[in-house]
Design a protein around this motif. Structure first.
Motif, PDB file in Angstrom:
ATOM      1  N   THR B  84       0.874  -1.171   0.000  1.00 31.86           N
ATOM      2  CA  THR B  84       0.000   0.000   0.000  1.00 31.86           C
ATOM      3  C   THR B  84       0.911   1.221   0.000  1.00 31.86           C
ATOM      4  O   THR B  84       2.123   1.094   0.120  1.00 31.86           O
ATOM      5  CB  THR B  84      -0.903   0.049   1.247  1.00 31.86           C
ATOM      6  N   ILE B  88      -2.382   7.598   0.075  1.00 28.22           N
ATOM      7  CA  ILE B  88      -3.259   6.616  -0.578  1.00 28.22           C
ATOM      8  C   ILE B  88      -3.258   6.788  -2.103  1.00 28.22           C
ATOM      9  O   ILE B  88      -3.432   7.880  -2.613  1.00 28.22           O
ATOM     10  CB  ILE B  88      -4.708   6.783  -0.064  1.00 28.22           C
ATOM     11  N   LEU B  90      -5.330   5.063  -4.599  1.00 34.00           N
ATOM     12  CA  LEU B  90      -6.390   4.229  -5.176  1.00 34.00           C
ATOM     13  C   LEU B  90      -6.651   4.718  -6.600  1.00 34.00           C
ATOM     14  O   LEU B  90      -6.189   5.784  -7.001  1.00 34.00           O
ATOM     15  CB  LEU B  90      -7.670   4.364  -4.346  1.00 34.00           C
ATOM     16  N   ALA B  96     -15.057   0.810  -5.829  1.00 31.74           N
ATOM     17  CA  ALA B  96     -14.304   0.008  -4.865  1.00 31.74           C
ATOM     18  C   ALA B  96     -14.100  -1.401  -5.418  1.00 31.74           C
ATOM     19  O   ALA B  96     -13.002  -1.954  -5.366  1.00 31.74           O
ATOM     20  CB  ALA B  96     -15.057  -0.045  -3.538  1.00 31.74           C
ATOM     21  N   ASN B  99     -11.524  -1.436  -8.145  1.00 36.33           N
ATOM     22  CA  ASN B  99     -10.197  -1.302  -7.563  1.00 36.33           C
ATOM     23  C   ASN B  99      -9.648  -2.661  -7.126  1.00 36.33           C
ATOM     24  O   ASN B  99      -8.519  -3.012  -7.429  1.00 36.33           O
ATOM     25  CB  ASN B  99     -10.246  -0.361  -6.352  1.00 36.33           C
ATOM     26  N   ALA B 150     -14.053   5.135  -5.587  1.00 38.78           N
ATOM     27  CA  ALA B 150     -13.082   5.101  -4.503  1.00 38.78           C
ATOM     28  C   ALA B 150     -12.909   6.471  -3.860  1.00 38.78           C
ATOM     29  O   ALA B 150     -12.775   6.591  -2.643  1.00 38.78           O
ATOM     30  CB  ALA B 150     -11.746   4.581  -5.021  1.00 38.78           C
ATOM     31  N   LYS B 151     -12.928   7.510  -4.678  1.00 42.37           N
ATOM     32  CA  LYS B 151     -12.642   8.848  -4.138  1.00 42.37           C
ATOM     33  C   LYS B 151     -13.767   9.366  -3.243  1.00 42.37           C
ATOM     34  O   LYS B 151     -13.569  10.297  -2.486  1.00 42.37           O
ATOM     35  CB  LYS B 151     -12.397   9.829  -5.273  1.00 42.37           C
ATOM     36  N   GLN B 158     -10.949   4.289   2.632  1.00 44.29           N
ATOM     37  CA  GLN B 158      -9.973   4.267   1.535  1.00 44.29           C
ATOM     38  C   GLN B 158      -8.744   3.466   1.936  1.00 44.29           C
ATOM     39  O   GLN B 158      -8.209   2.695   1.156  1.00 44.29           O
ATOM     40  CB  GLN B 158      -9.573   5.693   1.151  1.00 44.29           C
ATOM     41  N   LEU B 161      -9.690  -0.084   1.790  1.00 45.54           N
ATOM     42  CA  LEU B 161      -9.835  -0.519   0.398  1.00 45.54           C
ATOM     43  C   LEU B 161      -8.460  -0.778  -0.211  1.00 45.54           C
ATOM     44  O   LEU B 161      -8.254  -1.742  -0.947  1.00 45.54           O
ATOM     45  CB  LEU B 161     -10.587   0.540  -0.422  1.00 45.54           C
ATOM     46  N   GLU B 162      -7.513   0.078   0.139  1.00 46.29           N
ATOM     47  CA  GLU B 162      -6.169  -0.107  -0.400  1.00 46.29           C
ATOM     48  C   GLU B 162      -5.579  -1.431   0.080  1.00 46.29           C
ATOM     49  O   GLU B 162      -4.903  -2.127  -0.670  1.00 46.29           O
ATOM     50  CB  GLU B 162      -5.269   1.074  -0.010  1.00 46.29           C
ATOM     51  N   ARG B 165      -7.268  -4.229  -1.851  1.00 50.13           N
ATOM     52  CA  ARG B 165      -6.716  -4.293  -3.200  1.00 50.13           C
ATOM     53  C   ARG B 165      -5.375  -5.005  -3.185  1.00 50.13           C
ATOM     54  O   ARG B 165      -5.069  -5.808  -4.073  1.00 50.13           O
ATOM     55  CB  ARG B 165      -6.563  -2.871  -3.742  1.00 50.13           C
TER      56      ARG B 165
END
Lengths: 371, 264
Positions: B84, B88, B90, B96, B99, B150-151, B158, B161-162, B165
């Motif tokens: 990561t 961030i 993304l 999401a 991603n 994502a934003k 976030q 989510l990262e 991913r």
């Protein structure tokens, strides 16, 4: 609800398909005489779909796209023309068309490879240079290309249906169907890619190259594939253009073509396949048909009102000025284009909602203070 | 436990600046190891060397016995190292779900030709990728946000989510660059527990860059301290915490020996 949407979409596709197939007959019956003019418009659509892969999907700003159009056209010229200086020529049109797309695709890789590390403005400048170099080389190597005189005539496609032999000639009808078929194929191919692994990789690369690479996207092959696929679409279009027009010369492929195609995808809605198609139709028909019609209308209006300036105003002459103004207005009012993808819309309208919310919050506070 | 990653004498020079200076470093499989140090100590540079963003100027780097120094990022992901980012990164204008699906890229095979033909294998692969991605969104607690861009997600989401991913790439080693940056104490505590869960449930090995000492001291089995690109100290959190050299690097001369280092 999803099913309903799908059925509605299918109905729209079907209606569009029927209209496109029936268009030559409508044109003939009504005596519009537009069929010949739809061919460059349909070619522009193919060009726009190809450029959309490069710019819209992969986010690589290519300002020299017309170069691949030229490469496709000249490949067919070299391979099929009686005038060609290649030792082996007068090849059949169909294989020549495939070779043209392949050659253009290879040139896409040749342009793509040295520019892999470049982004944004820098990439745009290099591609711009490439777009200038190709017509210049054609112009300055008359021994091979006949320079500014161009190559003519060019082989035309033919096919046999049973005993009957058809040869594409001056009649626009077979050309129309050929180009429509290729445009439809282009839409199909780009849609499939957009929704697949490669399409996601392109999108990710457009958003953030470093993060995309850190998720396993091979930037080299992914970029080169976008470049060469876009280029081969352009090569296809160039091949058909050469066969249809029977005469190719370097000035047909100058910078303005690249910009015009770029305008189509920006106006239509960059990244959105149907938006790009509509952008191609709108700008293509404005260029080829509408400007004249509008000109006639303006003259009529001028005569009617007795305004001399309007009677003599030539819209065709000013079409690029009008186009320019229209684009400036559009970019201010609707920067995402007429028919944007959901993604692009979100991108260009980031924060609109929050501004509204902030404004509302402020208002409430203010109201509270008063009461 | 054998070492999953071994760095020997790894060096990175940018012109005259030595950002990482002959660092020896190992990560035992299944452990949580932290890399700390004052700002500009070379932590992120070292991280970027492992992740393939930079080619080391000298030294060797092996992952599960395979030399990885100088390999490209996508090759390193394929081998099983995911990361990561400190700030961030993304894909902001993708959902999401999309991603996380990009994270599956390295484990998918379908070529564009298969996509054109919609072969059975391609469709099965796409379906599996989506299912797995949704599973991972569930795992990090973002089930409801799958279709959100994502934003538009809150900051903490976030971050998660990262991580989802990164896990989607099926890594064995997860590199987290300041995962708790910008979080409040509650969020930080929750994320700390989450990182430990990742290791215990997914059998991941974790390398952490972190400034928040409560996180570092709470979950790492081993801490390595970098200063001016060179390794200053290494050991258990307890040992490192009392190392006079570390205290001096953080707080300056004179502070050493008087107290424990505060949050860096």
């Amino acid at each position: 609800m999803k099913r309903e949407g799908r059925e509605r979409r299918l109905a729209i596709y079907l209606a569009a398909l029927i209209f496109v197939i029936a268009f030559p007959f409508i044109d003939k019956t009504l005596g519009l005489g537009l069929l010949g003019k739809t061919i460059p418009v349909a070619l522009f659509i193919i060009l726009a779909l190809g450029l959309n892969v490069v710019v819209g999907f992969a986010g690589l700003l290519d300002l020299g796209y017309a170069a691949f159009f030229a490469i496709g056209a000249y490949t067919v010229g070299f391979l099929t023309s009686q005038a060609s200086k290649l030792p082996y020529h007068e090849l059949d049109f169909w294989p020549a068309m495939i070779v043209a797309a392949l050659v253009a695709g290879i040139f896409g890789v040749i342009l793509g490879a040295p520019t892999l590390r470049l982004r944004g403005d820098y990439l745009a400048i290099v591609t711009l240079g490439f777009g200038e170099i190709v017509p210049l080389v054609i112009r300055n190597t008359p021994d091979v290309t006949y320079g500014i005189l161009g190559i003519s005539p060019i082989g035309t496609p033919q096919f046999a249906l049973g005993d009957a032999k058809f040869r594409f000639g001056i009649d626009s009808l077979p050309w129309y169907y050929l180009i429509i078929a290729i445009a439809a194929l282009s839409i199909f191919l780009t849609t499939r890619l957009r929704d697949a692994r490669i399409g996601r990789a392109w999108m990710a690369m457009r958003e953030d190259e470093v993060a995309a690479a850190s998720m396993g996207v091979n930037l080299v092959t992914t970029k080169l594939f976008a470049f060469s696929l876009g280029a081969s679409f352009s090569g296809f279009a160039g091949a058909i253009w050469a066969g249809y027009l029977q005469q190719i010369s370097p000035e047909q492929f100058d910078f303005s073509v690249s910009v015009f195609v770029l305008c189509m995808i920006i106006l239509g809605g960059i990244g959105n396949i149907w938006g790009v198609v509509l952008g191609g139709i709108i700008l293509g028909s404005f260029d080829r048909v509408l400007a004249e019609k509008i000109s006639g209308g303006v003259h009529g209006l001028g005569d009617l009102l007795g305004i001399n300036a309007l009677s003599t105003f030539d819209v065709v002459q000013f079409k690029f000025a009008i186009l320019g103004i229209a684009l400036v207005v559009l970019m201010n009012v609707r920067p995402e284009g007429l028919f944007p993808s959901r993604r692009r819309k979100a991108e260009l309208h980031a924060g609109d909602d929050s501004i509204v919310e902030e404004h509302q919050a402020h208002e409430t506070l203010y109201d509270k203070g008063r009461t | 436990m054998p070492d999953i990653l071994v760095a020997e004498q790894v060096t990175k020079r940018f012109g005259g600046l030595v950002a990482v200076d002959k660092v020896d470093f190992t990560i035992p499989q299944g452990s949580i190891v932290s890399l700390i140090g004052p700002n500009g100590a070379g932590k992120t540079t070292f991280f970027n060397i492992i992740a393939g963003l930079y080619t080391p100027t000298g030294g060797t780097l092996t992952f599960r016995g395979i030399p990885i120094g100088g390999k490209r990022s996508d090759q390193i992901v394929a081998l099983g190292i995911a990361r990561t980012f400190q700030n961030i990164r993304l894909f902001a204008n993708m959902t999401a779900l999309e991603n996380v699906m990009v994270g599956r890229h390295a484990r998918m095979k379908a070529s564009p030709f298969e996509a054109w033909l919609h072969t059975r294998r391609e469709r099965a692969e796409e379906k599996a990728a989506e299912a797995r991605s949704r599973e991972l969104l569930d795992y990090v607690g973002l089930t409801a946000s799958a279709e959100e861009f994502a934003k538009n997600l809150p900051y903490g989401d976030q971050r998660r989510l990262e991580i989802a991913r990164a896990i989607a790439t099926d890594p064995q080693l997860l590199l987290l660059d300041e995962p708790t940056a910008g979080m409040n104490p509650q969020e930080t505590a929750a994320l700390t527990r989450f990182i430990r869960r990742l290791r215990d449930e997914l059998k991941l090995t974790v390398l952490l860059i972190e400034h928040d000492m409560s996180v570092v001291m709470g979950i790492s089995e081993r801490v390595t301290v970098l200063n001016h690109g060179a390794k200053l100290a290494e050991g258990t959190p307890h040992q490192v915490q009392r190392d006079p050299a570390v205290i001096e690097a953080y707080l300056g001369r004179g502070a050493a020996g008087t107290s424990e280092p505060a949050a860096g």
